[in-house]
Scaffold this motif. Structure first.
Motif, mmCIF file in Angstrom:
data_model
loop_
_atom_site.group_PDB
_atom_site.id
_atom_site.type_symbol
_atom_site.label_atom_id
_atom_site.label_comp_id
_atom_site.label_asym_id
_atom_site.label_seq_id
_atom_site.Cartn_x
_atom_site.Cartn_y
_atom_site.Cartn_z
ATOM 1 N N GLN A 167 0.832 -1.195 0.000
ATOM 2 C CA GLN A 167 0.000 0.000 0.000
ATOM 3 C C GLN A 167 0.874 1.256 0.000
ATOM 4 O O GLN A 167 0.637 2.202 -0.752
ATOM 5 N N ARG B 134 2.278 1.680 -3.441
ATOM 6 C CA ARG B 134 1.347 2.295 -4.382
ATOM 7 C C ARG B 134 1.406 3.813 -4.243
ATOM 8 O O ARG B 134 1.476 4.545 -5.226
ATOM 9 N N TYR C 86 -5.727 7.761 -11.361
ATOM 10 C CA TYR C 86 -5.511 8.211 -9.973
ATOM 11 C C TYR C 86 -5.359 9.728 -10.072
ATOM 12 O O TYR C 86 -5.099 10.254 -11.168
ATOM 13 N N TYR D 152 4.386 -3.609 -4.108
ATOM 14 C CA TYR D 152 3.158 -3.221 -4.807
ATOM 15 C C TYR D 152 3.078 -3.924 -6.171
ATOM 16 O O TYR D 152 2.045 -4.498 -6.536
ATOM 17 N N LEU E 230 0.125 -6.976 -8.066
ATOM 18 C CA LEU E 230 -0.765 -6.663 -9.192
ATOM 19 C C LEU E 230 -1.301 -7.930 -9.858
ATOM 20 O O LEU E 230 -0.600 -8.938 -9.953
#
Ligand code: HEC
Ligand code: HEC
Length: 483
Positions: free
Chosen positions: A65, A68, A117, A280, A284
Motif C-alpha cells: 500500500q 502504491r 488516480y 506493490y 498486481l
C-alpha cells in the motif's frame, strides 16, 4: 533440445526474503553529506526534504500500500519542463492556436493514457513536482509501465503507444531548447531503448554511484524494447527479458533514478521506498479478458497448450507451475541484439557497484547474470500485452504461433480502443506496408512503422506453433484468453 534452468536455488520475486536496507548507517551518512559544506554537494540540500521523509520512516517491512502511494504520489526525477512548456507545446505541432481538446491531443501525439488516480490533469507517466525554480513537470515509471485498453487505463501494462522521442524532443523545443536527445529514446513507437538508456546513464557513475566523466561504453541504441507487464513479476525467479537479475531485486528497478541530478546518497536512501514499490508490483493482477470466451474451445486449447507450450510457459490454475526457463538464443531464434548488446564493461561495473552488492537475507548476491537468451514469460493476461516478443516485433498472438504469416513491415493506430484491437488473432490490428517510409517522411511518422529488417527488430524465431493447424492455433488462443 537444450533448455537451461539457471536458477534452481533462488526463491521467487515476492518472498520478501531480501535483506532490508542498511538503515540507520546509510541515513547517518546521508546527514553527514548533507551537512558537508562542500559546494559539490550543495545541491543535495535541495533534496533534504525527501531524505528527511525517508529517514524518519525507520526500519520496516516492505508494504504494497505504501508502495502504491510512493509510485502514484511522488516524483523521483528532477523537474524536466516548466508548466508553461506543457501548456504551450501545441505551438511546435504546427498549429496556429491552442486546440480545445489539447489534453487529448497531447496524449495521442505522444502515446500517453489518462491517469486512473489523481494526477492534477496530467496523463499517466508525467507528474508535477517542485524544483529550484518552482513547480514543474517530470516523468515517472508509468511513462513506460502504464497503458490502456478499451478505454481503461491499466497500471503495470507496458505502454504500447509511447513515442518517448517525440515527447522529449518537442517538450524541450517548446522550452526553447531545440536539439536532439543525447541518445535515442525510441526508434519505433510503442518501444523504448530501456536497457541501453540504463547503460547510458551508468556511463557517468562509479561503483558508489558518484558522478564521473563519461566512460567509454559502446552504445547500441537499436533494442526497441517492449516493457514486460508488471503483474508477471510475482511469478518470476529472474526478471528482465534475458532473466539476468534475481526477481527479488529492489535496487535494479531503481536504475531509472540515475538522472545526473540525483546524487548517490539520495538514490540509495530511496531503497526502502522502492522495496515498497516492488511489493506493490508483486501484488498486481492481470486484467481479465472482457469479452465472451468459448469455454469448450478453450478446454481443447488447454490440452494443446500443455502438450506444445507448457514446458516453457508453465501451467495455470490452482496447481499451476511456472518453470522460469531461459532459452538460449540459438534455440529461440528471436532477435539476438538485446541479449548481446550490453557491453561487458558496463556489466562488470554494474556487478561491482551498489546495484550489484544487493544481497538476500542469507547473504547471497542478487547479481547480474550471464545473458544467454530470453526468458519464456508467464502468459497471464497475455491477451492485453501486444505487441509480442521482447522487441515488440509481432502484432498478435496468432502471428506468434505462425512465424510464416508475420508481417515484415507494418504500422498500426497506436490507439487502444476496442476498434484498434483484433479479438480474433488477439493483439493489435495492423496494416502491412510494401516498404518503409523514406527520409523525406517526418521522423514522428517514420517511428510509426515497424520494419523487421532493421537491427534489433527481427521477428524471426519461436517457431513452436508452425506445425499446428489454424484450428489448433485458434483453440490455443481461446485458452490464452482465460489466463
Ligand atoms: C523508458 C521506459 C521505462 C521506464 C521509465 C521504466 N521502465 Fe521498467 N522497464 C522498461 C523496459 C523496456 C523493461 C525491460 C528491460 C529489459 O528486460 O531489457 C523494464 C523492466 C522492468 C521490470 C522487470 C519486469 C520483468 O518482469 O522482467 C520492472 C520490475 C520495472 N521495469 C520497474 C520499473 C520501475 C519501478 C520504474 C520506475 C522507477 C521503471 N521500471 C521505469 C522500461 C521502463
Ligand atoms: C522452448 C521454449 C518455448 C516453447 C516450447 C514455447 N515458447 Fe513461447 N516463448 C518462449 C520464449 C523464450 C519467449 C520470449 C521470446 C522473446 O521475447 O524473444 C516466448 C514468447 C511467447 C509469447 C510472447 C509473450 C510476450 O509477452 O511477448 C507468446 C504469446 C508465446 N510465447 C506463446 C507460446 C505458445 C502458445 C506456445 C506453444 C505453441 C509456446 N509459446 C511455446 C519460449 C517457448
Amino acid at each position: 533440445m537444450s533448455l537451461r534452468t539457471c536458477y534452481g536455488k533462488v526463491t521467487d520475486a515476492c518472498s520478501n526474503e531480501r535483506v532490508r536496507n542498511e538503515g540507520a548507517e546509510t541515513r547517518a551518512r546521508n546527514w553527514a553529506r548533507l551537512l558537508m559544506p562542500s559546494l559539490r554537494w550543495a545541491w543535495t540540500v535541495v533534496l533534504a526534504g525527501t531524505v528527511f521523509a525517508v529517514a524518519s520512516e525507520g526500519e520496516r517491512r516492505a508494504d504494497p500500500q505504501r508502495g502504491r502511494e510512493a509510485l502514484l504520489t511522488r516524483a523521483y526525477l528532477p523537474v524536466a519542463w516548466s508548466e508553461q512548456t506543457y501548456q504551450n507545446v501545441w505551438k511546435v505541432w504546427g498549429l496556429s492556436e491552442r486546440p480545445a481538446d489539447f489534453e487529448e491531443r497531447f496524449r495521442q501525439r505522444y502515446g500517453l493514457h489518462q491517469a486512473p488516480y489523481p494526477n492534477d490533469g496530467l496523463p499517466m507517466g508525467l507528474r508535477y513536482t517542485r524544483g529550484l525554480l518552482g513547480r514543474g513537470i517530470t516523468v515517472d515509471c508509468l511513462l513506460c509501465h502504464g497503458g490502456s485498453l478499451f478505454g481503461q487505463s491499466i497500471i503495470g501494462l507496458g505502454n504500447a503507444s509511447l513515442d518517448m522521442q517525440a515527447l522529449f524532443e518537442e517538450m524541450f523545443e517548446a522550452q526553447g531548447i531545440k536539439r536532439a536527445t543525447p541518445f535515442p529514446f525510441t526508434q519505433v513507437r510503442g518501444t523504448t531503448e530501456g536497457a541501453m538508456m540504463a547503460v547510458y546513464l551508468f556511463r557517468i557513475r562509479d561503483e558508489e554511484l558518484r558522478l564521473v566523466p563519461p566512460q567509454n561504453f559502446a552504445l547500441t541504441p537499436y533494442l526497441c524494447e517492449d516493457a514486460p507487464a508488471w503483474w508477471l513479476l510475482k511469478k518470476k525467479k529472474t526478471m528482465y527479458h534475458t532473466g539476468s537479475t534475481d526477481a527479488r531485486s529492489v535496487r535494479s528497478i531503481m536504475q531509472f533514478l540515475l538522472n545526473p541530478l540525483n546524487g548517490p546518497d539520495h538514490i540509495k536512501s530511496l531503497e526502502p521506498t522502492f522495496a515498497d514499490v516492488h511489493a506493490y508490483i508483486c501484488g498486481l493482477e492481470p486484467p481479465k479478458y472482457p469479452l465472451a470466451i468459448d469455454q469448450k474451445l478453450a478446454e481443447k486449447g488447454r490440452l494443446l497448450f500443455e502438450k506444445h507450450c507448457a514446458r516453457c510457459h508453465g501451467t495455470y490454475g490452482p496447481n499451476g507451475a511456472y518453470p522460469n526457463r531461459i532459452i538460449p538464443l540459438k534455440e529461440i531464434g528471436t532477435d539476438p541484439l538485446r541479449a548481446q548488446a550490453i557491453p561487458k564493461e558496463a556489466k562488470q561495473l554494474y556487478a561491482r557497484s551498489w546495484f550489484g552488492q544487493e544481497r538476500d537475507s542469507r547473504g547471497r548476491p542478487l547479481i547480474f547474470q550471464e545473458e544467454v537468451g530470453y526468458q519464456a514469460p508467464p502468459l497471464d493476461g497475455v491477451w492485453a500485452t501486444a505487441p509480442y516478443f521482447h522487441n515488440g516485433s509481432v502484432p498478435t498472438v496468432y502471428h506468434v504461433l505462425n512465424s510464416k504469416a508475420r508481417p515484415r513491415i507494418f504500422t498500426r493506430s497506436f490507439r487502444t480502443g476496442a476498434e484498434d484491437y483484433d479479438t480474433v488473432r488477439l493483439g493489435w490490428k495492423y496494416q502491412e506496408l510494401d516498404g518503409a517510409p523514406g527520409p523525406d517522411v517526418p521522423a514522428i511518422e517514420r517511428r510509426k512503422v515497424y520494419d523487421t529488417s532493421q537491427p534489433g527488430r527481427s521477428n524471426a524465431g519461436h517457431t513452436y506453433g508452425d506445425n499446428l493447424s489454424d484450428e489448433e492455433r485458434f483453440a490455443i488462443i481461446e485458452y490464452l484468453k482465460t489466463l
